[in-house]
Design an enzyme around this catalytic site. Structure first.
Site: not given
Lengths: 157, 157
Positions: B53, B55, B83, B86
């Site tokens: 992801h 992040e 999420c 993260c």
């Protein structure tokens, strides 16, 4: 010895390597079709990197090993209860099952503080088994932190 | 344009790159002493890796850039609400502040489904600002998924 206890032994070997290099002793392995496709231990201080927990590194290795981001068919064995980041990574990678050793009352996000790995709110739920070889997993951590405190009390680096 | 809107523009640029390579368009940047020390976009399909992801990749880059796992003094800008993985990484990296664009009602773990990034149960709480340039961030995602559905309806790969 059960199958789970056997594979937890492999995660414990990883945790012992972390201990030997001065990292918080947590280890993880991922099993797919009875084979360890990924092994890792905590590397936060060595890298240094905030995300370098054993579980996250093992998940990344397993994705590389299988050439896909979905780890369906895989089981993660980890010596200590995953934190929120790692519990989230378990969901994101669609791992079938998570087996952990000792609980983490301060940051555990599978059973202790949050129940993220099988939350009805998220789009994947892993099957959870807790407490496998928990005493050995916890003893390693206790011993590590006791020695660390002793060192800092005595002024050793 | 506020400072937050300006830096969110940089995260939006990253999201647009993700869009261009066929990834879910989410982008992130990390600012330290007014400089972007890390930029990243979602790479889950390209790598492929479940943890890739925007992040998480930005946090890993920032740790490398600063040579430490503690990102105190840093602010993360991300186009979409983090999420659980993260949000957990935000706590683990001790980020001072998180600014995000649009909410994620299906997996958001900062405000929507869970409140992990400033939970009183964990050992670090980030300061949170939500909704910065939210419409632009959301429009990019909506457009991406609309085109994806169209493609799959028409039988295109």
């Amino acid at each position: 010895m059960t199958k789970d206890e056997f594979y937890m032994g492999k995660a414990l070997e990883e945790a012992k390597t972390a201990y030997a290099v001065g990292e918080i002793p947590i280890g993880a392995v991922i099993i797919y079709q009875k084979k360890a496709i990924a092994r890792a231990y905590n590397l936060r201080e060595s890298l240094p990197c905030a995300t370098a927990h054993a579980e996250l590194l093992a998940i990344e290795k397993a994705c590389r090993a299988l050439g896909r981001w979905r780890l369906s068919g895989c089981t993660l064995y980890v010596t200590c209860e995953p934190c929120p980041m790692c519990a989230g990574a378990i969901v994101n990678s669609r791992l079938d099952r998570v087996v952990y050793g000792c609980a983490d009352p301060k940051a555990g996000a599978v059973r202790s503080l949050f129940q993220l790995a099988d939350s009805p709110l998220l789009n994947h739920r892993a099957s959870i088994t807790a407490g496998v070889r928990a005493d050995e997993c916890a003893a390693l951590l206790k011993d590590f932190f006791r020695k660390k405190r002793k060192k800092s009390d005595s002024g050793q680096p």
